[in-house]
Design a protein around this motif. Structure first.
Motif, short mmCIF file in Angstrom:
data_model
loop_
_atom_site.label_atom_id
_atom_site.label_comp_id
_atom_site.label_asym_id
_atom_site.label_seq_id
_atom_site.Cartn_x
_atom_site.Cartn_y
_atom_site.Cartn_z
N VAL A 173 -102.97 42.82 27.55
CA VAL A 173 -102.14 42.42 28.96
C VAL A 173 -102.99 41.72 29.85
CG1 VAL A 173 -99.88 43.22 28.35
CG2 VAL A 173 -101.79 44.74 29.69
N GLY A 174 -102.83 40.95 30.43
CA GLY A 174 -103.55 40.39 31.68
C GLY A 174 -102.96 39.96 32.96
N ILE A 175 -103.15 40.58 34.16
CA ILE A 175 -102.04 40.46 35.41
C ILE A 175 -102.66 39.20 36.21
CG2 ILE A 175 -103.55 41.79 37.22
CD1 ILE A 175 -100.81 43.40 37.56
N SER A 176 -101.68 38.54 36.55
CA SER A 176 -102.06 37.34 37.18
C SER A 176 -102.69 37.64 38.65
CB SER A 176 -100.76 36.40 37.92
OG SER A 176 -100.03 35.98 36.51
N ALA A 177 -103.66 36.63 39.08
CA ALA A 177 -104.69 36.85 40.38
C ALA A 177 -103.69 36.99 41.45
CB ALA A 177 -105.54 35.82 40.20
N SER A 178 -102.35 36.32 41.71
CA SER A 178 -101.64 36.27 42.90
C SER A 178 -100.06 36.37 42.33
CB SER A 178 -101.82 35.05 43.47
OG SER A 178 -101.37 33.91 42.67
N ASP B 5 -118.31 34.29 43.07
CA ASP B 5 -117.10 34.25 43.27
C ASP B 5 -115.91 34.61 42.19
OD1 ASP B 5 -118.09 31.05 45.07
OD2 ASP B 5 -117.63 33.18 45.76
N ALA B 6 -116.44 34.46 40.86
CA ALA B 6 -115.75 34.70 39.79
C ALA B 6 -115.43 36.16 39.73
CB ALA B 6 -116.24 34.15 38.63
N GLU B 7 -116.70 36.84 40.19
CA GLU B 7 -116.67 38.35 39.93
C GLU B 7 -115.68 38.93 41.03
OE1 GLU B 7 -120.46 40.03 38.97
OE2 GLU B 7 -119.82 41.85 40.30
N LYS B 8 -115.71 38.17 42.24
CA LYS B 8 -114.94 38.73 43.20
C LYS B 8 -113.39 38.62 43.04
CE LYS B 8 -114.27 37.77 48.18
NZ LYS B 8 -114.78 36.97 49.46
N GLN B 9 -113.06 37.47 42.33
CA GLN B 9 -111.66 37.40 41.86
C GLN B 9 -111.28 38.30 40.91
OE1 GLN B 9 -110.53 33.13 40.92
NE2 GLN B 9 -109.11 33.90 39.42
N VAL B 10 -112.25 38.68 40.00
CA VAL B 10 -111.89 39.55 38.94
C VAL B 10 -111.84 41.18 39.50
CG1 VAL B 10 -112.89 41.38 37.21
CG2 VAL B 10 -113.40 38.93 36.96
N ALA B 12 -110.69 41.68 42.44
CA ALA B 12 -109.32 41.82 43.34
C ALA B 12 -108.33 42.55 42.91
CB ALA B 12 -109.11 40.23 43.79
N VAL B 13 -108.33 42.45 41.42
CA VAL B 13 -107.52 43.29 40.82
C VAL B 13 -107.99 44.77 40.49
CG1 VAL B 13 -105.75 43.70 38.73
CG2 VAL B 13 -106.09 41.39 39.90
N GLU B 14 -107.60 45.92 40.82
CA GLU B 14 -107.99 47.13 40.56
C GLU B 14 -107.81 47.41 38.95
OE1 GLU B 14 -107.84 49.14 45.26
OE2 GLU B 14 -106.94 50.14 43.47
N ARG B 15 -108.70 47.84 38.36
CA ARG B 15 -108.53 48.22 37.06
C ARG B 15 -109.21 49.63 36.66
NH1 ARG B 15 -109.46 42.86 36.75
NH2 ARG B 15 -107.87 41.45 36.04
N THR B 16 -108.48 50.50 36.37
CA THR B 16 -109.03 51.91 36.09
C THR B 16 -108.73 52.34 34.73
OG1 THR B 16 -107.15 52.97 36.78
CG2 THR B 16 -109.01 52.45 38.39
N CYS B 17 -109.63 52.99 34.20
CA CYS B 17 -109.38 53.69 32.69
C CYS B 17 -108.35 54.73 32.83
CB CYS B 17 -110.71 54.20 32.34
SG CYS B 17 -110.74 54.83 30.32
#
Lengths: 245, 142
Positions: A173-178, B5-10, B12-17
Motif C-alpha cells: 500500500v502507498g499513501i497519497s502525497a496529499s 525535491d523528490a526525497e523531500k516529497q518522500v 513528507a509522509v512519515e513511515r516507521t517500521c
C-alpha cells in the motif's frame, strides 16, 4: 464525543477498472465501498432492505464454472427476496439509486450478512477484478481506495495508515502525497508517480499527521502476481488509527 | 524534478517500521486459513427485517477455536459484531501483532533509486524483512 471507529470509512475511487486498459484511481467515490465478505462456498443470494423499498439490486460475480454472471432483483422492503442464481463469488453489488434511509443487506444462503449498502450509497465491490497472472512475467497492478473521516467536526490526529493484514502476501500500500487528491493512472499497470509502497511491517502517517473532519486520504493498492501464480481469492485489511478529543 | 525535491516529497509522509511479527509466518497462514472456515461456520443468524443482524460471540467463538488448548475454558465478555467483515478485521489484526520498532523507513526508501522497482529490505534496527516498492519520479540532474 470522540471520533468512533465507525466514522473512519473506506471508500473506492471513481475509476475502478475491471480490465487492464481502463483508467484507475481518481477522486473518491463516496457511494461505493470495497468492503464485504466473500462467499466461501457456492450459494444463492438473499436480499432485504431495512424499510419499504422497491429498488433494483444487481450483483455481478462468477458462476460455479468461473464464468461471469449477474443477477438483478427487485427489493420487497423488509421481506427477504431470494435470488435464483448460484454464485461462486461476488464481485460487485449495486442498487439502481441511492436510498434516503434504507440499508440493503445481501447475504448468502444460510450464511447471513455478506455486505450492506448504507443509505445514500449505491454499492460495494471487490478489488482487482479480472486480474490474471501471466505464465512468464510478473504482473503489478495499481488500484486506489480512500479513507474518510466522516466525523462532522473533529480532526483525527496522529493519523497513521497501515496494511494490517495480508494473508496472501500479494499486497503493498502507498499513501497519497496529499489529502483529497484525484490522482489517476491510464490503466492499472501504470505506476502512480511519487508513491512509495510498503507491506504489513510499516506504518505510514497521513500527510500533516492528521485527517480533518470530512477529509479523505487516498491509499494506492499494489497487487503483485508472480509469473505462473495459481488462482487466488483472498482478502487484505487496511487500518487507519489516530487520536481525537 | 531534482532528487532532493523528490526525497523531500518522500519524507513528507512519515513511515516507521512496526517491528517483527510476534507470530511465526507459517502459523499465521494456518490461522488465517482456519479463520475463514471458522468465521463462516459459526454464523447461524439469518436475514430479517432488522438489518442489524447480530453475530453473537463471534470473536469469542473464533478465538476459542483458534487459540484455546483442548479442554481449557476462556473467560471474558464476548463482543458483538454486526458484520462478518468487522469480525474478520478484528481477528486479522490480532494475527498481525508486532513487537514495535519505530525505525525511519524513509531512510530505506531514500537509500535506493526512485525507479518504481520492487525491492526487499531488512530493517537495520529490528531485523524485520519484507518487500517495498520505490516511488517513481522523473528526475533531472542538478
Amino acid at each position: 464525543m470522540s471520533i468512533s471507529a465507525a466514522e473512519l470509512i473506506t471508500y473506492g475511487s471513481l475509476s475502478r477498472p475491471q480490465d487492464d486498459v481502463s483508467a484507475s484511481g481518481g477522486a473518491v467515490d463516496l457511494q461505493n465501498r470495497p468492503v464485504f465478505t466473500q462467499l466461501l462456498a457456492n450459494s444463492t443470494l438473499a436480499y432485504v432492505s431495512s424499510a419499504a423499498d422497491t429498488r433494483q439490486v444487481t450483483v455481478t460475480g462468477r458462476d460455479t464454472t468461473g464464468a461471469p454472471q449477474s443477477e438483478t432483483i427487485t427489493l420487497n422492503g423488509v421481506t427477504v427476496v431470494s435470488g435464483a442464481k448460484v454464485f461462486e463469488r461476488i464481485l460487485t453489488a449495486q442498487v439502481a439509486a441511492t436510498g434516503a434511509t434504507q440499508t440493503v443487506t445481501i447475504g448468502g444462503s444460510g450464511v447471513g450478512n455478506l455486505g450492506q449498502i448504507p443509505p445514500k450509497e449505491t454499492g460495494f465491490f471487490c478489488m482487482f477484478i479480472n486480474s490474471a497472472s501471466d505464465p512468464s512475467v510478473q504482473k503489478l497492478r495499481y488500484e486506489k481506495v480512500f479513507w474518510l473521516n466522516s466525523d462532522p467536526t473533529l480532526t483525527l490526529t496522529s493519523a497513521v495508515a497501515q496494511l494490517a493484514a495480508d494473508p496472501s502476501s500479494k499486497i503493498q500500500v502507498g499513501i497519497s502525497a496529499s489529502k483529497n487528491d484525484s490522482l489517476s493512472v491510464a490503466n492499472r499497470f501504470a505506476v502512480p508517480g511519487g508513491i512509495s509502497f510498503v507491506g504489513v511491517g510499516v506504518n505510514q502517517s497521513v500527510p500533516t499527521n492528521q485527517l480533518e473532519a470530512a477529509a479523505v486520504i487516498g491509499v494506492w493498492i499494489l497487487q503483485t502476481l508472480n509469473a505462473g501464480d495459481a488462482p487466488l481469492k483472498s482478502t487484505f485489511t487496511l487500518q487507519l488509527a489516530g487520536s481525537s478529543i | 524534478m531534482l532528487r532532493a525535491d523528490a526525497e523531500k516529497q518522500v519524507r513528507a509522509v512519515e513511515r516507521t517500521c512496526r517491528g517483527l511479527n510476534l507470530l511465526r509466518e507459517d502459523y499465521r497462514r494456518e490461522m488465517f486459513a482456519k479463520l475463514e472456515k471458522v468465521a463462516h461456520s459459526t454464523i447461524t443468524c439469518t436475514l430479517s427485517g432488522d438489518w442489524r443482524t447480530p453475530y453473537h460471540e463471534l470473536r469469542q467463538t473464533v478465538l476459542e477455536a483458534l487459540f484455546t488448548p483442548e479442554g481449557a475454558t476462556r473467560h471474558g465478555a464476548p463482543r458483538q459484531y454486526e458484520t462478518i467483515g468487522e469480525a474478520w478485521s478484528d481477528v486479522a489484526v490480532l494475527l498481525d501483532m508486532r513487537a514495535g520498532c519505530g525505525a525511519d523507513f524513509n531512510d530505506i526508501i531514500c537509500a535506493h533509486p526512485f525507479d518504481g522497482q520492487q525491492r526487499e529490505y531488512r530493517c537495520p534496527r529490528c531485523g524485520q524483512t519484507g518487500p517495498f516498492t520505490s516511488p517513481y519520479f522523473e528526475l533531472t540532474e542538478q
